[in-house]
Write an enzyme that holds these catalytic residues in place. Structure first.
Site, PDB file in Angstrom:
ATOM      1  N   ALA A 108       0.833  -1.199   0.000  1.00 33.79           N
ATOM      2  CA  ALA A 108       0.000   0.000   0.000  1.00 33.79           C
ATOM      3  C   ALA A 108       0.876   1.261   0.000  1.00 33.79           C
ATOM      4  CB  ALA A 108      -0.911  -0.025   1.228  1.00 33.79           C
ATOM      5  N   PRO A 109       0.411   2.316  -0.692  1.00 34.79           N
ATOM      6  CA  PRO A 109      -0.882   2.468  -1.368  1.00 34.79           C
ATOM      7  C   PRO A 109      -0.953   1.928  -2.792  1.00 34.79           C
ATOM      8  CG  PRO A 109       0.304   4.522  -1.444  1.00 34.79           C
ATOM      9  CD  PRO A 109       1.163   3.590  -0.635  1.00 34.79           C
ATOM     10  N   GLY A 110       0.144   1.394  -3.335  1.00 35.61           N
ATOM     11  CA  GLY A 110      -0.001   0.623  -4.557  1.00 35.61           C
ATOM     12  C   GLY A 110       0.667   1.138  -5.816  1.00 35.61           C
ATOM     13  N   SER A 111       1.471   2.187  -5.735  1.00 39.60           N
ATOM     14  CA  SER A 111       2.118   2.679  -6.957  1.00 39.60           C
ATOM     15  C   SER A 111       3.009   1.613  -7.576  1.00 39.60           C
ATOM     16  CB  SER A 111       2.946   3.931  -6.652  1.00 39.60           C
ATOM     17  OG  SER A 111       2.114   5.020  -6.332  1.00 39.60           O
ATOM     18  N   LYS A 112       3.856   1.002  -6.761  1.00 45.84           N
ATOM     19  CA  LYS A 112       4.765  -0.024  -7.286  1.00 45.84           C
ATOM     20  C   LYS A 112       4.002  -1.309  -7.610  1.00 45.84           C
ATOM     21  CE  LYS A 112       8.445   1.940  -4.445  1.00 45.84           C
ATOM     22  NZ  LYS A 112       7.543   2.938  -3.801  1.00 45.84           N
ATOM     23  N   ASP A 130      -0.034  -5.784   2.908  1.00 44.18           N
ATOM     24  CA  ASP A 130       0.341  -4.700   3.814  1.00 44.18           C
ATOM     25  C   ASP A 130      -0.189  -5.022   5.202  1.00 44.18           C
ATOM     26  OD1 ASP A 130       1.500  -1.729   3.080  1.00 44.18           O
ATOM     27  OD2 ASP A 130       0.399  -1.752   4.983  1.00 44.18           O
ATOM     28  N   ASP A 157       1.518  -9.482   8.691  1.00 47.18           N
ATOM     29  CA  ASP A 157       2.849  -8.981   9.030  1.00 47.18           C
ATOM     30  C   ASP A 157       3.831  -9.698   8.111  1.00 47.18           C
ATOM     31  OD1 ASP A 157       5.396  -8.494  10.104  1.00 47.18           O
ATOM     32  OD2 ASP A 157       4.656  -8.414  12.157  1.00 47.18           O
ATOM     33  N   ASP A 185       9.647  -3.119  -0.599  1.00 48.03           N
ATOM     34  CA  ASP A 185       9.809  -1.670  -0.502  1.00 48.03           C
ATOM     35  C   ASP A 185       9.504  -1.319   0.945  1.00 48.03           C
ATOM     36  OD1 ASP A 185      10.235   0.978  -1.703  1.00 48.03           O
ATOM     37  OD2 ASP A 185       8.122   1.288  -1.228  1.00 48.03           O
ATOM     38  N   CYS A 238      13.330   4.569   0.900  1.00 48.01           N
ATOM     39  CA  CYS A 238      13.479   5.987   0.560  1.00 48.01           C
ATOM     40  C   CYS A 238      14.245   6.696   1.675  1.00 48.01           C
ATOM     41  CB  CYS A 238      12.129   6.637   0.295  1.00 48.01           C
ATOM     42  SG  CYS A 238      10.900   6.427   1.608  1.00 48.01           S
TER      43      CYS A 238
END
Length: 312
Positions: A108-112, A130, A157, A185, A238
């Site tokens: 989440a939120p799902g871009s990748k 998630d 988890d 990620d 990131c």
């Protein structure tokens, strides 16, 4: 002290690095080829008088001149998805094939996740997981708007993710006993998001860096365990912190059957190698194969991305 100052020894140009971190982030969209083509999406933006620049390294990643991505009809219809430019790297590094069984451990939120579905031609099985149930609604919304149909959403988890709901260990021919590829990620201290979240460092502490590194190690270890021999795992964050990047890789290399492998960043996108020494620590030499992304090199956020192969 600005927490970013601790990373000054890692960058090639301190002044440019700090200047870039102080600038706002460009508005970027990714063309969703599940619903359209790059040419059709760009033609639609031209018709709407939306100015954009094609990035040097990917024809389907566009920097918009002014308007936010959500204000255009191509976005509303799922032709475009707002996604930070650098965050498109992990899915490209994972490079899934149509028909693969792929796990996105922190989806989440799902871009990748939706980018992975696009690369898979919306075929195979894509498991988006998630541990935050509230964030899964954003994942579902984005997948629906973008026309993704190969997605299975789970709420576990990732550190102790179970394949039993997929029939692991049974005689069911459709059972999933291991993934072909996995993306981690990982949740992190988010230092690299300073350009879009100016307050990202307000509550920054070394205690948080160390605590989240423990979570990252657990998730990455489980991803390696859950991926078939010869399969691929990509790890990304990131943050600039070696404690959350190279140190996590070093730990998992010592605990699991895997190795870091070389992969080339797209032509036109500049990265720096992983670091093998940081303060009083030394890491496995192969962590140099990871890619560090600094904001002043490509006018993006900060990022880290590494590719591993499961060996047994």
């Amino acid at each position: 002290m600005n927490p970013l100052e601790r990373y000054a020894p890692l960058v090639d140009d301190e002044e440019a690095f700090f200047a870039a971190c102080d600038r706002s982030l460009p508005s970027v969209v990714r063309v969703n080829t599940i619903k359209t083509t790059v040419d059709r999406a760009r033609t639609a933006l031209d018709a709407e008088d939306v100015g954009y620049e094609v990035t040097d390294w990917h024809p389907g990643v566009l920097k918009l001149d002014e308007r936010g991505p959500g204000t255009t009809w191509p976005y509303f219809h799922g032709w475009l998805h707002g996604q930070e430019e650098v965050s498109a790297l992990p899915a490209l590094a994972l490079d899934p094939d149509p028909g693969d069984v792929v796990w996105d451990a922190c989806a989440a939120p799902g871009s990748k996740t939706t980018q992975l579905a696009d690369l898979m031609d919306d075929t195979g099985v894509l498991v988006g997981n998630d541990n935050n149930l509230g964030r899964l609604s954003a994942l579902r919304h984005n997948a629906e708007r973008l026309g993704v149909s190969n997605l299975v959403v789970t709420n576990q988890d990732a550190r102790n993710y179970s394949l039993k709901p997929f029939g692991e260990g049974t005689d069911d021919p459709a059972a999933v006993d291991a993934f072909d590829r996995a993306l981690v990620d990982a949740p992190c201290s988010c230092e690299g998001t300073i350009r879009k979240n100016p307050d990202a460092l307000d509550r920054w502490t070394m205690n948080h860096v160390h605590s989240v590194a423990g979570i990252q190690k657990g998730i990455l270890r489980r991803a390696v365990q859950a991926t078939r021999p010869g399969g691929t795992v990509v790890y990304s964050t990131c943050t600039f912190a070696p404690e959350e990047n190279e140190a996590v890789l070093d730990h998992v290399l010592g605990e699991e059957d895997c190795e870091l492998v070389e992969w080339d960043a797209p032509d036109g996108f500049e990265t720096a190698p992983g670091v093998t020494e940081w303060e009083d620590d030394e890491y496995d030499p192969s962590v140099e194969l990871a890619h560090r992304v600094y904001p002043h090199h490509n006018d993006t956020g900060g990022f880290f991305c590494a590719k591993l192969e499961v060996t047994a």
